[in-house]
Design a protein around this motif. Structure first.
Motif, short mmCIF file in Angstrom:
data_model
loop_
_atom_site.label_atom_id
_atom_site.label_comp_id
_atom_site.label_asym_id
_atom_site.label_seq_id
_atom_site.Cartn_x
_atom_site.Cartn_y
_atom_site.Cartn_z
N ALA A 156 0.82 -1.21 0.00
CA ALA A 156 0.00 0.00 0.00
C ALA A 156 0.85 1.27 0.00
CB ALA A 156 -0.92 0.00 1.22
N GLY A 157 2.16 1.12 0.08
CA GLY A 157 3.05 2.27 0.05
C GLY A 157 3.20 2.97 1.39
N LYS A 158 2.66 2.37 2.45
CA LYS A 158 2.74 3.02 3.76
C LYS A 158 4.05 2.70 4.47
CE LYS A 158 -2.25 3.21 4.12
NZ LYS A 158 -3.48 2.85 4.86
N LEU A 159 4.66 1.58 4.12
CA LEU A 159 5.98 1.20 4.62
C LEU A 159 6.89 0.96 3.42
CD1 LEU A 159 5.01 -1.54 7.26
CD2 LEU A 159 5.19 0.94 7.63
N LEU A 160 8.15 1.40 3.51
CA LEU A 160 9.09 1.15 2.44
C LEU A 160 9.99 -0.04 2.74
CD1 LEU A 160 10.06 4.77 1.37
CD2 LEU A 160 8.09 3.38 0.71
N TYR A 161 10.44 -0.14 3.98
CA TYR A 161 11.27 -1.27 4.40
C TYR A 161 10.83 -1.70 5.79
CZ TYR A 161 14.34 0.22 0.60
OH TYR A 161 14.84 0.56 -0.64
N VAL A 162 11.12 -2.98 6.12
CA VAL A 162 10.74 -3.50 7.43
C VAL A 162 11.95 -4.13 8.11
CG1 VAL A 162 8.31 -3.88 6.86
CG2 VAL A 162 9.97 -5.69 6.40
N GLY A 163 11.90 -4.12 9.43
CA GLY A 163 12.97 -4.70 10.22
C GLY A 163 12.42 -5.14 11.57
N ALA A 164 13.31 -5.55 12.43
CA ALA A 164 12.92 -6.02 13.76
C ALA A 164 13.85 -5.40 14.79
CB ALA A 164 12.98 -7.54 13.83
N SER A 165 13.51 -5.60 16.04
CA SER A 165 14.34 -5.10 17.13
C SER A 165 14.26 -6.08 18.29
CB SER A 165 13.86 -3.71 17.57
OG SER A 165 14.66 -3.19 18.61
N ASN A 166 15.41 -6.35 18.89
CA ASN A 166 15.47 -7.18 20.10
C ASN A 166 15.00 -8.62 19.88
OD1 ASN A 166 16.23 -4.81 21.63
ND2 ASN A 166 14.09 -4.20 21.54
N PHE A 167 15.15 -9.15 18.67
CA PHE A 167 14.81 -10.53 18.38
C PHE A 167 15.97 -11.44 18.80
CE2 PHE A 167 11.28 -10.81 14.95
CZ PHE A 167 10.56 -9.81 15.57
N SER A 168 15.64 -12.67 19.15
CA SER A 168 16.67 -13.69 19.32
C SER A 168 17.03 -14.24 17.94
CB SER A 168 16.16 -14.82 20.22
OG SER A 168 15.14 -15.55 19.55
N GLY A 169 18.07 -15.07 17.90
CA GLY A 169 18.50 -15.62 16.63
C GLY A 169 17.42 -16.46 15.96
N TRP A 170 16.77 -17.35 16.73
CA TRP A 170 15.77 -18.23 16.11
C TRP A 170 14.56 -17.44 15.66
CZ3 TRP A 170 10.70 -18.97 17.46
CH2 TRP A 170 10.30 -18.61 18.75
N GLN A 171 14.20 -16.39 16.38
CA GLN A 171 13.05 -15.57 15.99
C GLN A 171 13.32 -14.83 14.68
OE1 GLN A 171 12.88 -13.26 19.58
NE2 GLN A 171 11.65 -14.77 20.68
N MET A 172 14.51 -14.29 14.55
CA MET A 172 14.87 -13.61 13.30
C MET A 172 14.95 -14.60 12.15
SD MET A 172 15.66 -10.95 11.53
CE MET A 172 15.98 -9.61 12.68
N MET A 173 15.57 -15.76 12.37
CA MET A 173 15.75 -16.71 11.28
C MET A 173 14.41 -17.30 10.84
SD MET A 173 18.24 -17.67 9.44
CE MET A 173 17.34 -17.93 7.92
N LYS A 174 13.52 -17.57 11.78
CA LYS A 174 12.20 -18.08 11.41
C LYS A 174 11.45 -17.05 10.57
CE LYS A 174 7.91 -20.02 13.31
NZ LYS A 174 7.22 -20.50 14.52
N SER A 175 11.57 -15.78 10.94
CA SER A 175 10.90 -14.72 10.19
C SER A 175 11.47 -14.60 8.79
CB SER A 175 11.04 -13.39 10.94
OG SER A 175 10.46 -13.45 12.22
N LEU A 176 12.78 -14.64 8.67
CA LEU A 176 13.41 -14.53 7.35
C LEU A 176 13.04 -15.71 6.45
CD1 LEU A 176 16.98 -13.33 8.44
CD2 LEU A 176 15.20 -11.95 7.36
N ALA A 177 13.02 -16.91 7.02
CA ALA A 177 12.66 -18.09 6.24
C ALA A 177 11.22 -18.03 5.77
CB ALA A 177 12.90 -19.35 7.07
N THR A 178 10.34 -17.55 6.64
CA THR A 178 8.92 -17.43 6.27
C THR A 178 8.75 -16.41 5.16
OG1 THR A 178 8.26 -18.01 8.53
CG2 THR A 178 6.61 -16.92 7.15
N SER A 179 9.45 -15.28 5.25
CA SER A 179 9.38 -14.27 4.19
C SER A 179 9.86 -14.84 2.86
CB SER A 179 10.24 -13.06 4.56
OG SER A 179 9.67 -12.33 5.62
#
Length: 344
Positions: free
Chosen positions: A149-172
């Motif tokens: 919708a053009g409301k966000l240009l890029y997305v990120g995370a904050s304070n994630f653990s390694g498995w939380q970040m990796m699971k998110s990246l794999a799902t994306s």
């Protein structure tokens, strides 16, 4: 100002970015940080833009939304000269719908942030914390829709653990949804846990680090030394409990080296601590804060020069700690390190 690629994205960000946690001054934590109003914020932003610092970081939870509102008003008329990063996910009220990163919370939170920021898009939205109660697929599909919708240009995370970040990246990757290009993390000479797992992940997956509290909750300002009482006006009196504990002797050993390097380089203790971070792997931007012009100009002096390899090694040695299992075998000198050496 040096500009760096933010993770695997095409976005270039300044090596130093400005944290707006001092804007507003509401609540016990943020009240201790500062109470910058709109007029003061405009002046600080003037100085930042003149220096090439174009990225401003805030969050909906900062001073109950006042930080976003002040930033939005202070940037009015020059929005296109700046990059805005904000965060959501932490509780902003007592109700069950006022916390987390459900689809409803994300959509409502982004709309509210856009209004406070007086803008039609957020350059970088970071989830302030992992929401264990919401499926990762729901979170990422909602972010995909907001990007579409053009409301966000890029997305990120904050304070994630390694498995939380990796699971998110794999799902994306599996669904073709936007990947997190940034991870906003706590990292400093007195807090090097980021290096154990999150830094290798960032290198492997091309996720850029945006560093918060690079001076260790104010411990590396040069005002705290062995045998010296905590300054009366130090924010640590009110905010130390919100951050991780630091062993006093280790802190003093680090400050001893910082003092020695300050004498060698004619730079200040904070400038050296920030410059050390700028040389670390995966670091895209270090978020600096300032209550006034003097502090801001001092922190801006952290760029444009480099510590020598020998000086960096002294800081590394003074600040080193033993990683937790299963990381510590890989930081030793044995076979673990040979087949999987640490990144630093």
């Amino acid at each position: 100002m040096d500009y760096r690629q933010l993770g695997a994205s095409g976005l270039k960000v300044p090596a130093l970015s400005f944290g707006c946690g001092t804007f507003g001054g509401k609540g016990p934590l943020f009240g201790a940080w500062g109470d910058t109003d709109v007029a003061q914020a405009k002046r600080l932003i003037d100085i930042c833009l003149e220096a090439g610092l174009t990225l401003f970081d805030t969050a909906d939870v900062y001073s109950e939304g006042a930080s976003e509102a002040i930033l939005g008003e202070a940037l009015e008329g020059r929005r296109n000269a700046a990059l805005i990063s904000t965060k959501l996910g932490l509780p902003i009220g007592e109700g069950p719908l006022q916390a987390g990163t459900s689809r409803r919370r994300l959509i409502e939170g982004v709309e509210a942030a856009l209004k406070r920021l007086r803008t039609d898009r957020i350059d970088l939205l970071q989830l302030h914390a992992f929401d264990a109660g919401t499926p990762v697929e729901e979170v990422l599909k909602a972010l995909d829709d907001l990007v579409g919708a053009g409301k966000l240009l890029y997305v990120g995370a904050s304070n994630f653990s390694g498995w939380q970040m990796m699971k998110s990246l794999a799902t994306s990757e599996r669904h073709g949804w936007p990947r997190y290009v940034a991870h906003q993390v706590y990292y400093s000479l007195v807090g090097r846990d980021y290096e154990w797992e999150l830094m290798p992940l960032g290198l492997d997956q091309k996720v850029g680090a945006m560093v918060w509290s690079p001076l260790g909750w104010g411990r590396l300002t040069g005002k705290i030394r062995r045998g010296v009482a905590l300054p009366e006006k130090s924010r640590l009196h009110d905010s130390a409990a919100f951050g991780p504990p630091v062993d006093d002797e280790r802190l003093y050993a680090i400050v001893d080296v910082l003092d020695a390097l300050a004498a060698e380089t004619d730079k200040s203790v904070p400038q050296i601590a920030l410059n050390w971070l700028l040389a670390r792997p995966t670091v895209s931007s270090v978020i600096i804060g300032a209550r006034n012009e003097e502090q801001l100009r001092q922190n801006l002096g952290a760029v444009g020069w480099s510590l020598t390899a020998e000086q960096i090694a002294r800081l590394d040695a003074a600040s080193a700690t033993t990683p937790a299992y299963p990381h510590y075998p890989y930081w030793g000198e044995g076979g673990f390190r040979q087949i999987n050496p640490p990144p630093v």
